[in-house]
Design a protein around this motif. Structure first.
Motif, PDB file in Angstrom:
ATOM      1  N   PRO A  77       0.871  -1.214   0.129  1.00 56.49           N
ATOM      2  CA  PRO A  77      -0.027  -0.118  -0.001  1.00 56.49           C
ATOM      3  C   PRO A  77       0.872   1.215  -0.124  1.00 56.49           C
ATOM      4  O   PRO A  77       1.692   1.328   0.707  1.00 56.49           O
ATOM      5  N   GLY A  78       0.449   2.214  -0.811  1.00 61.96           N
ATOM      6  CA  GLY A  78       1.280   3.263  -1.126  1.00 61.96           C
ATOM      7  C   GLY A  78       2.338   3.339  -2.177  1.00 61.96           C
ATOM      8  O   GLY A  78       2.964   4.473  -2.345  1.00 61.96           O
ATOM      9  N   GLY A  79       2.612   2.147  -2.567  1.00 58.44           N
ATOM     10  CA  GLY A  79       3.485   1.842  -3.697  1.00 58.44           C
ATOM     11  C   GLY A  79       2.944   2.186  -4.966  1.00 58.44           C
ATOM     12  O   GLY A  79       1.911   2.723  -5.224  1.00 58.44           O
ATOM     13  N   SER A  80       3.995   2.142  -6.001  1.00 60.09           N
ATOM     14  CA  SER A  80       3.455   2.273  -7.247  1.00 60.09           C
ATOM     15  C   SER A  80       3.936   1.391  -8.216  1.00 60.09           C
ATOM     16  O   SER A  80       4.665   0.385  -7.982  1.00 60.09           O
ATOM     17  N   ARG A  81       3.199   1.186  -9.360  1.00 53.97           N
ATOM     18  CA  ARG A  81       3.453   0.186 -10.291  1.00 53.97           C
ATOM     19  C   ARG A  81       3.138   0.547 -11.856  1.00 53.97           C
ATOM     20  O   ARG A  81       2.326   1.659 -11.988  1.00 53.97           O
ATOM     21  N   ARG A  82       3.978   0.383 -12.623  1.00 56.44           N
ATOM     22  CA  ARG A  82       3.415   0.636 -14.208  1.00 56.44           C
ATOM     23  C   ARG A  82       2.998  -0.546 -14.924  1.00 56.44           C
ATOM     24  O   ARG A  82       3.953  -1.591 -15.046  1.00 56.44           O
ATOM     25  N   LEU A  83       1.789  -0.620 -15.230  1.00 57.69           N
ATOM     26  CA  LEU A  83       1.528  -1.633 -16.356  1.00 57.69           C
ATOM     27  C   LEU A  83       1.645  -1.255 -17.876  1.00 57.69           C
ATOM     28  O   LEU A  83       1.559  -0.118 -17.969  1.00 57.69           O
ATOM     29  N   SER A  84       2.145  -2.107 -18.661  1.00 59.15           N
ATOM     30  CA  SER A  84       2.184  -1.855 -20.245  1.00 59.15           C
ATOM     31  C   SER A  84       1.370  -2.976 -20.829  1.00 59.15           C
ATOM     32  O   SER A  84       1.054  -3.914 -20.360  1.00 59.15           O
ATOM     33  N   CYS A  85       0.822  -2.284 -21.957  1.00 59.90           N
ATOM     34  CA  CYS A  85       0.139  -3.088 -22.816  1.00 59.90           C
ATOM     35  C   CYS A  85       0.751  -3.215 -24.459  1.00 59.90           C
ATOM     36  O   CYS A  85       0.851  -2.063 -24.976  1.00 59.90           O
ATOM     37  N   ALA A  86       1.526  -4.265 -24.615  1.00 60.41           N
ATOM     38  CA  ALA A  86       2.060  -4.262 -26.054  1.00 60.41           C
ATOM     39  C   ALA A  86       1.008  -4.825 -26.983  1.00 60.41           C
ATOM     40  O   ALA A  86       0.518  -5.808 -26.890  1.00 60.41           O
ATOM     41  N   ALA A  87       0.816  -4.034 -28.052  1.00 58.54           N
ATOM     42  CA  ALA A  87       0.100  -4.460 -29.430  1.00 58.54           C
ATOM     43  C   ALA A  87       0.936  -5.103 -30.290  1.00 58.54           C
ATOM     44  O   ALA A  87       1.836  -4.902 -30.522  1.00 58.54           O
ATOM     45  N   SER A  88       0.441  -6.350 -30.771  1.00 57.09           N
ATOM     46  CA  SER A  88       1.115  -7.069 -32.021  1.00 57.09           C
ATOM     47  C   SER A  88       0.979  -6.257 -33.276  1.00 57.09           C
ATOM     48  O   SER A  88       2.117  -6.520 -34.054  1.00 57.09           O
ATOM     49  N   GLY A  89       0.387  -5.339 -33.476  1.00 55.67           N
ATOM     50  CA  GLY A  89       0.067  -4.481 -34.657  1.00 55.67           C
ATOM     51  C   GLY A  89      -0.116  -3.172 -34.469  1.00 55.67           C
ATOM     52  O   GLY A  89      -0.135  -2.788 -33.208  1.00 55.67           O
ATOM     53  N   SER A  90      -0.198  -2.333 -35.336  1.00 55.73           N
ATOM     54  CA  SER A  90      -0.431  -0.559 -34.989  1.00 55.73           C
ATOM     55  C   SER A  90      -1.795  -0.568 -34.627  1.00 55.73           C
ATOM     56  O   SER A  90      -2.923  -0.927 -35.033  1.00 55.73           O
ATOM     57  N   ILE A  91      -1.683   0.296 -33.373  1.00 56.08           N
ATOM     58  CA  ILE A  91      -2.943   0.762 -32.614  1.00 56.08           C
ATOM     59  C   ILE A  91      -3.133   2.191 -32.840  1.00 56.08           C
ATOM     60  O   ILE A  91      -3.758   2.908 -32.047  1.00 56.08           O
ATOM     61  N   PHE A  92      -2.222   2.820 -33.610  1.00 57.31           N
ATOM     62  CA  PHE A  92      -2.074   4.025 -33.610  1.00 57.31           C
ATOM     63  C   PHE A  92      -3.381   4.849 -34.084  1.00 57.31           C
ATOM     64  O   PHE A  92      -3.790   6.025 -33.553  1.00 57.31           O
ATOM     65  N   SER A  93      -4.260   4.283 -35.088  1.00 61.06           N
ATOM     66  CA  SER A  93      -5.562   4.955 -35.268  1.00 61.06           C
ATOM     67  C   SER A  93      -6.767   4.190 -34.200  1.00 61.06           C
ATOM     68  O   SER A  93      -7.835   4.651 -34.757  1.00 61.06           O
ATOM     69  N   ALA A  94      -6.572   3.902 -33.283  1.00 68.83           N
ATOM     70  CA  ALA A  94      -7.539   3.387 -32.256  1.00 68.83           C
ATOM     71  C   ALA A  94      -8.455   4.434 -31.951  1.00 68.83           C
ATOM     72  O   ALA A  94      -8.042   5.564 -31.699  1.00 68.83           O
ATOM     73  N   ASN A  95      -9.779   4.063 -31.819  1.00 61.40           N
ATOM     74  CA  ASN A  95     -10.652   5.167 -31.609  1.00 61.40           C
ATOM     75  C   ASN A  95     -10.567   5.287 -29.894  1.00 61.40           C
ATOM     76  O   ASN A  95     -10.692   6.372 -29.425  1.00 61.40           O
ATOM     77  N   VAL A  96     -10.394   4.197 -29.162  1.00 57.67           N
ATOM     78  CA  VAL A  96     -10.128   4.043 -27.970  1.00 57.67           C
ATOM     79  C   VAL A  96      -9.160   3.180 -27.387  1.00 57.67           C
ATOM     80  O   VAL A  96      -9.065   2.258 -28.138  1.00 57.67           O
ATOM     81  N   VAL A  97      -8.074   3.610 -26.801  1.00 58.76           N
ATOM     82  CA  VAL A  97      -7.441   2.566 -25.876  1.00 58.76           C
ATOM     83  C   VAL A  97      -7.772   2.832 -24.304  1.00 58.76           C
ATOM     84  O   VAL A  97      -7.865   3.964 -23.866  1.00 58.76           O
ATOM     85  N   ALA A  98      -7.870   1.611 -23.560  1.00 61.11           N
ATOM     86  CA  ALA A  98      -8.363   1.911 -22.295  1.00 61.11           C
ATOM     87  C   ALA A  98      -7.636   0.606 -21.383  1.00 61.11           C
ATOM     88  O   ALA A  98      -7.306  -0.339 -21.736  1.00 61.11           O
ATOM     89  N   TRP A  99      -7.536   0.882 -19.989  1.00 61.33           N
ATOM     90  CA  TRP A  99      -7.583   0.042 -19.088  1.00 61.33           C
ATOM     91  C   TRP A  99      -8.961  -0.456 -18.359  1.00 61.33           C
ATOM     92  O   TRP A  99      -9.596   0.483 -17.875  1.00 61.33           O
ATOM     93  N   TYR A 100      -9.247  -1.610 -17.946  1.00 58.96           N
ATOM     94  CA  TYR A 100     -10.266  -2.001 -17.276  1.00 58.96           C
ATOM     95  C   TYR A 100      -9.756  -2.933 -16.004  1.00 58.96           C
ATOM     96  O   TYR A 100      -8.585  -3.185 -16.136  1.00 58.96           O
TER      97      TYR A 100
END
Length: 120
Positions: free
Chosen positions: A14-37
């Motif tokens: 508790p109180g700590g930090s973390r960074r999640l990464s999501c790597a896509a296999s293809g281009s998502i540059f034109s994505a309408n939405v990128v999100a975390w659930y």
């Protein structure tokens, strides 16, 4: 078809930090939405943070001011920086990308999910 692979989860105090990464296999540059659930035990999956058109961002009330969603310049990796973590942030976190358009209206993709546990 795009595959999404999350990384960076694990146990954090508790109180700590973390960074999640999501790597896509293809281009998502034109994505309408990128999100975390996220989905906690016995609860429904909920939206945590989102980047929409024009780089507009949205954060759930529970994480606003503590979490930051971003993407790299190439647009193929999405990050979730999580600070001041609380036990109630414990959940499986999922990456989501919407690449739908008029030709392919069902082009939405989910990662497999990654566990984040906040506990001392």
């Amino acid at each position: 078809q795009v595959q999404l692979v999350e990384s960076g989860g694990g146990l954090v105090q508790p109180g700590g930090s973390r960074r999640l990464s999501c790597a896509a296999s293809g281009s998502i540059f034109s994505a309408n939405v990128v999100a975390w659930y996220r989905q906690a035990p016995m609860k429904q999956r909920e939206l945590v943070a989102r980047i929409g058109h024009g780089a507009s961002t949205f954060y759930a009330h529970a994480v606003k001011g503590r979490f930051t969603i971003s993407r790299d310049n190439a647009g193929n990796t999405v990050y979730l920086q999580m600070n001041t973590l609380k036990p109630e942030d414990t959940a499986i976190y999922y990456c989501y990308v919407d690449l739908s358009d008029s030709r392919n209206p069902y082009a939405t993709y989910w990662g497999q999910g990654i566990q984040v546990t906040v506990s001392s």
